[in-house]
Scaffold this motif. Structure first.
Motif, PDB file in Angstrom:
ATOM      1  N   SER A   1     -11.788  76.340 -17.601  1.00 15.84           N
ATOM      2  CA  SER A   1     -12.741  76.774 -16.511  1.00 15.84           C
ATOM      3  C   SER A   1     -13.831  75.866 -16.191  1.00 15.84           C
ATOM      4  CB  SER A   1     -13.344  78.223 -17.007  1.00 15.84           C
ATOM      5  OG  SER A   1     -14.300  77.837 -18.107  1.00 15.84           O
ATOM      6  N   LEU A   2     -14.494  76.067 -15.109  1.00 15.08           N
ATOM      7  CA  LEU A   2     -15.656  74.970 -14.745  1.00 15.08           C
ATOM      8  C   LEU A   2     -16.880  75.367 -15.760  1.00 15.08           C
ATOM      9  CD1 LEU A   2     -15.668  75.413 -10.809  1.00 15.08           C
ATOM     10  CD2 LEU A   2     -14.969  73.576 -12.169  1.00 15.08           C
ATOM     11  N   ASN A   3     -17.015  76.378 -16.521  1.00 15.79           N
ATOM     12  CA  ASN A   3     -17.740  76.542 -17.235  1.00 15.79           C
ATOM     13  C   ASN A   3     -17.438  75.665 -18.689  1.00 15.79           C
ATOM     14  OD1 ASN A   3     -19.705  78.458 -15.832  1.00 15.79           O
ATOM     15  ND2 ASN A   3     -18.433  80.200 -16.572  1.00 15.79           N
ATOM     16  N   GLU A   4     -16.147  75.792 -18.922  1.00 15.32           N
ATOM     17  CA  GLU A   4     -15.925  75.006 -20.078  1.00 15.32           C
ATOM     18  C   GLU A   4     -16.117  73.483 -19.692  1.00 15.32           C
ATOM     19  OE1 GLU A   4     -11.943  76.870 -22.063  1.00 15.32           O
ATOM     20  OE2 GLU A   4     -11.839  76.426 -19.974  1.00 15.32           O
TER      21      GLU A   4
ATOM     22  N   TYR B   1     -18.624  70.720 -21.641  1.00 13.00           N
ATOM     23  CA  TYR B   1     -18.083  69.573 -22.231  1.00 13.00           C
ATOM     24  C   TYR B   1     -19.042  68.431 -21.763  1.00 13.00           C
ATOM     25  CZ  TYR B   1     -14.873  65.969 -23.727  1.00 13.00           C
ATOM     26  OH  TYR B   1     -14.414  64.793 -24.432  1.00 13.00           O
ATOM     27  N   ILE B   2     -19.069  68.470 -20.565  1.00 14.89           N
ATOM     28  CA  ILE B   2     -20.115  67.237 -19.977  1.00 14.89           C
ATOM     29  C   ILE B   2     -21.221  67.245 -20.536  1.00 14.89           C
ATOM     30  CG2 ILE B   2     -21.172  66.596 -18.012  1.00 14.89           C
ATOM     31  CD1 ILE B   2     -18.866  67.686 -16.240  1.00 14.89           C
ATOM     32  N   LYS B   3     -21.954  68.473 -20.665  1.00 14.90           N
ATOM     33  CA  LYS B   3     -23.422  68.451 -21.472  1.00 14.90           C
ATOM     34  C   LYS B   3     -23.450  67.973 -22.797  1.00 14.90           C
ATOM     35  CE  LYS B   3     -27.325  71.707 -22.030  1.00 14.90           C
ATOM     36  NZ  LYS B   3     -27.859  72.840 -21.732  1.00 14.90           N
TER      37      LYS B   3
ATOM     38  N   LYS C   1     -21.301  63.947 -22.166  1.00 21.82           N
ATOM     39  CA  LYS C   1     -21.827  63.058 -21.253  1.00 21.82           C
ATOM     40  C   LYS C   1     -20.678  62.337 -20.458  1.00 21.82           C
ATOM     41  CE  LYS C   1     -26.188  63.906 -22.639  1.00 21.82           C
ATOM     42  NZ  LYS C   1     -26.122  65.191 -22.846  1.00 21.82           N
ATOM     43  N   HIS C   2     -19.579  62.966 -20.511  1.00 16.82           N
ATOM     44  CA  HIS C   2     -18.235  62.528 -19.512  1.00 16.82           C
ATOM     45  C   HIS C   2     -17.473  63.400 -19.313  1.00 16.82           C
ATOM     46  CE1 HIS C   2     -15.454  61.820 -23.012  1.00 16.82           C
ATOM     47  NE2 HIS C   2     -16.612  61.587 -23.777  1.00 16.82           N
ATOM     48  N   LEU C   3     -16.476  63.489 -18.535  1.00 19.46           N
ATOM     49  CA  LEU C   3     -15.595  64.466 -18.385  1.00 19.46           C
ATOM     50  C   LEU C   3     -14.524  64.498 -19.431  1.00 19.46           C
ATOM     51  CD1 LEU C   3     -14.654  63.630 -14.612  1.00 19.46           C
ATOM     52  CD2 LEU C   3     -15.904  65.630 -15.268  1.00 19.46           C
TER      53      LEU C   3
END
Length: 150
Positions: free
Chosen positions: A82-85, A89-91, A94-96
């Motif tokens: 999901s976009l929330n996941e 993860y990014i937060k 600091k990467h995809l």
């Protein structure tokens, strides 16, 4: 006499060039081009190291028996985050997700074929997100039309 001197010079340059090409310096484990700041690690399977960069019009990376290409994203069994996941993860990282970090790239370098597959995977995931967003927009537009008729 001038012809003999010219011919001697040409032949001399030819033999020097041929000698240098046949006897490169320091190539027991592979070829090093440029300054010796880039070296081939002992025991590695690499055959060439180039310092300073390469310019070319075309590069083809041969991948024998590719099993990692990103088409698996469109398989029904693929679990798209999901976009929330992804945001969490990014937060945190600091990467995809599935993309190497700066530290990993700095330490290990970049495998072109693998990197291209990862980038394609991310493009395909983005496509799926856009398709899903479009479906939501269409549903909302349909509700707005229904409400505006009342």
């Amino acid at each position: 006499m001038k012809k003999i001197i010219s011919l001697s010079l040409i032949l001399g340059f030819f033999f020097i060039q041929k000698s240098n090409a046949q006897n490169p310096v320091g190539f027991p484990d592979g070829i090093t081009v440029g300054t010796p700041t880039v070296t081939i690690p002992a025991g590695s399977s690499y055959k060439m190291a180039v310092a300073g960069g390469i310019i070319t019009e075309k590069v083809r990376v041969a991948t024998n028996g590719t099993t990692f290409w990103a088409d698996f994203v469109f398989d029904k069994s693929y679990k798209l985050r999901s976009l929330n996941e992804v945001a969490k993860y990014i937060k945190l990282n600091k990467h995809l997700p599935d993309v190497p970090s700066t530290a990993e790239v700095t330490q290990q370098g970049i495998d072109l074929a693998n990197t291209q597959a990862i980038l394609l995977q991310k493009i395909e995931e983005l496509t799926l997100y856009v398709i899903e967003q479009n479906k939501k927009i269409e549903r909302l537009n349909k509700k707005v039309r229904q409400l505006s008729k009342k």
